[in-house]
Design a protein around this motif. Structure first.
Motif, mmCIF file in Angstrom:
data_model
loop_
_atom_site.group_PDB
_atom_site.id
_atom_site.type_symbol
_atom_site.label_atom_id
_atom_site.label_comp_id
_atom_site.label_asym_id
_atom_site.label_seq_id
_atom_site.Cartn_x
_atom_site.Cartn_y
_atom_site.Cartn_z
ATOM 1 N N SER A 46 44.031 48.423 3.258
ATOM 2 C CA SER A 46 45.423 48.181 3.644
ATOM 3 C C SER A 46 46.213 49.492 3.722
ATOM 4 C CB SER A 46 46.091 47.224 2.651
ATOM 5 O OG SER A 46 46.307 47.860 1.399
ATOM 6 N N LYS A 47 45.794 50.488 2.948
ATOM 7 C CA LYS A 47 46.477 51.785 2.946
ATOM 8 C C LYS A 47 45.957 52.706 4.039
ATOM 9 C CE LYS A 47 47.207 51.574 -2.066
ATOM 10 N NZ LYS A 47 46.875 52.194 -3.383
ATOM 11 N N ASP A 48 44.674 52.575 4.330
ATOM 12 C CA ASP A 48 44.039 53.459 5.307
ATOM 13 C C ASP A 48 42.922 52.677 5.985
ATOM 14 O OD1 ASP A 48 43.230 55.606 6.793
ATOM 15 O OD2 ASP A 48 42.214 56.632 5.151
ATOM 16 N N PRO A 49 43.001 52.418 7.296
ATOM 17 C CA PRO A 49 42.017 51.572 7.968
ATOM 18 C C PRO A 49 40.596 52.118 7.853
ATOM 19 C CG PRO A 49 43.932 51.952 9.365
ATOM 20 C CD PRO A 49 44.064 52.866 8.205
ATOM 21 N N LEU A 50 39.633 51.228 8.020
ATOM 22 C CA LEU A 50 38.235 51.626 8.022
ATOM 23 C C LEU A 50 37.939 52.517 9.220
ATOM 24 C CD1 LEU A 50 36.467 48.234 7.147
ATOM 25 C CD2 LEU A 50 36.720 50.215 5.655
ATOM 26 N N LEU A 51 36.843 53.275 9.100
ATOM 27 C CA LEU A 51 36.417 54.112 10.211
ATOM 28 C C LEU A 51 35.996 53.274 11.413
ATOM 29 C CD1 LEU A 51 34.206 56.695 8.278
ATOM 30 C CD2 LEU A 51 36.482 57.088 9.224
ATOM 31 N N HIS A 52 35.565 52.039 11.128
ATOM 32 C CA HIS A 52 35.006 51.172 12.162
ATOM 33 C C HIS A 52 35.290 49.728 11.760
ATOM 34 C CE1 HIS A 52 31.891 49.277 14.701
ATOM 35 N NE2 HIS A 52 31.994 50.362 15.437
ATOM 36 N N PRO A 53 35.515 48.813 12.721
ATOM 37 C CA PRO A 53 35.804 47.422 12.352
ATOM 38 C C PRO A 53 34.640 46.708 11.679
ATOM 39 C CG PRO A 53 35.604 47.676 14.741
ATOM 40 C CD PRO A 53 35.680 49.045 14.163
ATOM 41 N N LYS A 54 33.428 47.251 11.816
ATOM 42 C CA LYS A 54 32.273 46.717 11.095
ATOM 43 C C LYS A 54 31.728 47.826 10.205
ATOM 44 C CE LYS A 54 30.757 43.452 14.666
ATOM 45 N NZ LYS A 54 29.639 43.071 15.582
ATOM 46 N N MET A 55 31.622 47.516 8.914
ATOM 47 C CA MET A 55 31.207 48.562 7.990
ATOM 48 C C MET A 55 30.444 47.968 6.820
ATOM 49 S SD MET A 55 33.549 51.670 6.561
ATOM 50 C CE MET A 55 32.790 53.078 5.724
ATOM 51 N N THR A 56 29.473 48.728 6.313
ATOM 52 C CA THR A 56 28.733 48.357 5.106
ATOM 53 C C THR A 56 28.914 49.450 4.065
ATOM 54 O OG1 THR A 56 27.055 47.060 6.285
ATOM 55 C CG2 THR A 56 26.447 47.936 4.128
ATOM 56 N N ILE A 57 29.276 49.050 2.848
ATOM 57 C CA ILE A 57 29.447 49.992 1.745
ATOM 58 C C ILE A 57 28.434 49.637 0.667
ATOM 59 C CG2 ILE A 57 31.001 50.789 -0.076
ATOM 60 C CD1 ILE A 57 33.298 50.439 1.833
ATOM 61 N N LEU A 58 27.631 50.616 0.279
ATOM 62 C CA LEU A 58 26.533 50.405 -0.655
ATOM 63 C C LEU A 58 27.006 50.601 -2.085
ATOM 64 C CD1 LEU A 58 23.832 52.468 1.279
ATOM 65 C CD2 LEU A 58 24.359 50.025 1.513
ATOM 66 N N LEU A 59 26.566 49.701 -2.968
ATOM 67 C CA LEU A 59 26.912 49.785 -4.386
ATOM 68 C C LEU A 59 25.745 49.225 -5.192
ATOM 69 C CD1 LEU A 59 28.882 50.297 -6.724
ATOM 70 C CD2 LEU A 59 29.835 48.023 -6.318
ATOM 71 N N ASP A 60 25.102 50.090 -5.967
ATOM 72 C CA ASP A 60 23.935 49.692 -6.757
ATOM 73 C C ASP A 60 22.883 49.079 -5.835
ATOM 74 O OD1 ASP A 60 25.365 50.546 -9.001
ATOM 75 O OD2 ASP A 60 26.242 48.568 -9.316
ATOM 76 N N HIS A 61 22.427 47.883 -6.185
ATOM 77 C CA HIS A 61 21.430 47.187 -5.362
ATOM 78 C C HIS A 61 22.085 46.136 -4.470
ATOM 79 C CE1 HIS A 61 18.318 49.207 -7.609
ATOM 80 N NE2 HIS A 61 18.808 48.745 -8.747
ATOM 81 N N HIS A 62 23.367 46.296 -4.242
ATOM 82 C CA HIS A 62 24.122 45.355 -3.432
ATOM 83 C C HIS A 62 24.811 46.087 -2.277
ATOM 84 C CE1 HIS A 62 23.709 43.214 -7.281
ATOM 85 N NE2 HIS A 62 23.806 42.111 -6.570
ATOM 86 N N SER A 63 25.324 45.304 -1.358
ATOM 87 C CA SER A 63 26.054 45.855 -0.217
ATOM 88 C C SER A 63 27.299 45.016 0.030
ATOM 89 C CB SER A 63 25.184 45.855 1.043
ATOM 90 O OG SER A 63 24.022 46.634 0.859
ATOM 91 N N PHE A 64 28.426 45.694 0.217
ATOM 92 C CA PHE A 64 29.634 45.041 0.708
ATOM 93 C C PHE A 64 29.662 45.201 2.230
ATOM 94 C CE2 PHE A 64 31.410 45.724 -3.627
ATOM 95 C CZ PHE A 64 31.842 44.425 -3.858
ATOM 96 N N HIS A 65 29.888 44.104 2.931
ATOM 97 C CA HIS A 65 29.956 44.138 4.384
ATOM 98 C C HIS A 65 31.370 43.743 4.814
ATOM 99 C CE1 HIS A 65 25.553 44.346 4.348
ATOM 100 N NE2 HIS A 65 25.625 43.430 3.389
ATOM 101 N N PHE A 66 31.906 44.468 5.786
ATOM 102 C CA PHE A 66 33.291 44.279 6.208
ATOM 103 C C PHE A 66 33.360 44.021 7.708
ATOM 104 C CE2 PHE A 66 33.238 46.877 2.470
ATOM 105 C CZ PHE A 66 34.334 46.490 1.727
ATOM 106 N N LEU A 67 34.170 43.053 8.061
ATOM 107 C CA LEU A 67 34.515 42.808 9.463
ATOM 108 C C LEU A 67 36.029 42.701 9.533
ATOM 109 C CD1 LEU A 67 33.843 42.023 12.442
ATOM 110 C CD2 LEU A 67 33.767 39.639 11.655
#
Length: 214
Positions: A46-67
């Motif tokens: 909300s403060k700074d938009p993503l680099l791309h409208p579709k993005m995956t952020i890796l954390l440990d053995h999991h992944s956050f996916h954003f659209l």
């Protein structure tokens, strides 16, 4: 497996709905940790938009996916082994459902977190369709998109947060400080000297830290 889903408003980072799919006594602490991470990431977006409208952020053995579509952010947490193409099919299905939800005014004006209980139930219904990656419907989706490039930006959570913190430092002209040193994970040290009055003059230099022992 999709373990957590949050739908939120990009404008102010307000979470609108979620599906708590992986909560039991044994895993409750783990779930709360990932939920807090997802809410933090939503607030960052909300403060700074993503680099791309579709993005995956890796954390440990999991992944956050954003659209991100039409000022709404769809977030899903999965095991890193879950097929990413199938995961984005899931997020796109959620986006289509919300488009047809018919509560545009309420989505824009509500101030209470997780107030869209009805849509939370829709999330749960759609998520069940993606639990088993080997169903005929899901295999068909994977086969149909096998030759298509998945246009998604991938970044580790630590790199994501450090990049934003650094851009926030250089993007702000109202912060009053005399001396600042930032160490970045890549090994660069950034030092800014702002001791001159009212920023009339400033110097900024980069020092490259080389570790010959590695």
């Amino acid at each position: 497996m999709v373990k957590l889903t949050i739908v939120g408003r990009v404008e102010d980072g307000l979470p609108l709905a979620q599906d708590q799919t992986y909560v039991n006594q044994q895993d409750n602490a783990s779930f709360l940790f990932y939920q807090q991470q997802a809410e933090l990431l939503l607030k960052q977006i909300s403060k700074d938009p993503l680099l791309h409208p579709k993005m995956t952020i890796l954390l440990d053995h999991h992944s956050f996916h954003f659209l991100v579509e039409k000022k709404i952010c769809y977030i899903a947490l999965s095991d890193s082994s879950y097929p990413r193409k199938l995961l984005f099919h899931y997020l796109q299905d959620l986006q289509k459902e919300l488009d047809n939800f018919g509560e545009t005014t309420l989505i824009q004006t509500t101030s209470k977190p997780y107030s869209f209980v009805r849509f939370s139930k829709i999330i749960g219904r759609i998520r069940k369709q993606y639990m088993d990656t080997r169903t005929q419907a899901n295999l068909s989706k994977l086969n149909a998109s096998r030759k298509q490039e998945l246009d998604v930006v991938t970044e580790h959570l630590n790199d994501f947060m450090q990049r934003r913190q650094l851009s926030g430092v250089f993007g702000s002209s109202n912060v009053c400080f005399n001396h600042l040193v930032l160490t970045i994970s890549s090994g660069y040290c950034v030092k800014m000297d702002t001791r001159d009055d009212h920023y009339s003059r400033y110097s900024c230099y980069f020092q490259i830290k080389l570790d010959y022992d590695r």
